[in-house]
Scaffold this motif. Sequence first.
Motif, PDB file in Angstrom:
ATOM      1  N   THR A  21       0.857  -1.180   0.000  1.00 23.75           N
ATOM      2  CA  THR A  21       0.000   0.000   0.000  1.00 23.75           C
ATOM      3  C   THR A  21       0.892   1.228   0.000  1.00 23.75           C
ATOM      4  O   THR A  21       1.807   1.347   0.802  1.00 23.75           O
ATOM      5  CB  THR A  21      -0.921   0.013   1.233  1.00 23.75           C
ATOM      6  OG1 THR A  21      -1.688  -1.197   1.212  1.00 23.75           O
ATOM      7  CG2 THR A  21      -1.864   1.193   1.194  1.00 23.75           C
ATOM      8  N   ARG A  25      -3.104   3.584  -1.994  1.00 22.51           N
ATOM      9  CA  ARG A  25      -3.332   2.763  -3.180  1.00 22.51           C
ATOM     10  C   ARG A  25      -2.516   1.489  -3.077  1.00 22.51           C
ATOM     11  O   ARG A  25      -1.434   1.481  -2.505  1.00 22.51           O
ATOM     12  CB  ARG A  25      -2.890   3.513  -4.444  1.00 22.51           C
ATOM     13  CG  ARG A  25      -3.607   4.794  -4.691  1.00 22.51           C
ATOM     14  CD  ARG A  25      -3.112   5.419  -5.993  1.00 22.51           C
ATOM     15  NE  ARG A  25      -1.653   5.451  -6.034  1.00 22.51           N
ATOM     16  CZ  ARG A  25      -0.928   6.551  -6.075  1.00 22.51           C
ATOM     17  NH1 ARG A  25      -1.513   7.722  -6.066  1.00 22.51           N
ATOM     18  NH2 ARG A  25       0.380   6.500  -6.137  1.00 22.51           N
ATOM     19  N   GLU A  27      -0.168  -1.211  -4.823  1.00 26.90           N
ATOM     20  CA  GLU A  27       0.745  -1.254  -5.950  1.00 26.90           C
ATOM     21  C   GLU A  27       1.543  -2.540  -5.923  1.00 26.90           C
ATOM     22  O   GLU A  27       1.749  -3.125  -4.868  1.00 26.90           O
ATOM     23  CB  GLU A  27       1.726  -0.075  -5.894  1.00 26.90           C
ATOM     24  CG  GLU A  27       1.069   1.269  -6.025  1.00 26.90           C
ATOM     25  CD  GLU A  27       2.087   2.406  -5.980  1.00 26.90           C
ATOM     26  OE1 GLU A  27       3.281   2.139  -5.725  1.00 26.90           O
ATOM     27  OE2 GLU A  27       1.676   3.543  -6.205  1.00 26.90           O
TER      28      GLU A  27
END
Length: 127
Positions: A21, A25, A27
Motif C-alpha cells: 500500500t 493505493r 501497488e
Amino acid sequence: MTRGMTIPETVTIHIPFRVVTHGGRKEMQLPDSAAQPRRTDNTLVKALARAFRWKRMLESGEFATIAELAEREGIAPSYMTRVLRLTLLAPDIVEAILDGKQGPEVTLAWLLEPFPTSWEAQPMHFG
C-alpha cells in the motif's frame, strides 16, 4: 521455434512481486533485483508546485500574510504552513521527488511531518 511448429495456446510467465500500500493505493512491488521504472508521485509533485507558488506569492508582496493567502486559496492556514515547509527541502530531495526516485515510504503525509531545516540533517529516503 521453427516454421511449421505449433504455437502453444497458453503461455505461463512467472513474475515475482508483492502487493504494497502506497499513499492509500495498492501497488505491485518488484524484487530489488528487478529494474524499477521511475514512479513519479503526482500528489508530491503537486504539493511541491503549490508550495513554491505560494512562497513566490508571499515573497512578491501579492499577499501580506499566510492567513490572507490561505483564505484566498480556501484552505486552513495551518495546512498551508506545513505545505510551505516543503520549500525548505534540500534540492537533491526535491529533484528525487520530481524524477520519481523517492522511496516508497515518502508520501505527502510523511513529508508534512516536521523535518530538520538543515539540508545536511534531512533524512535520505531517496534514490
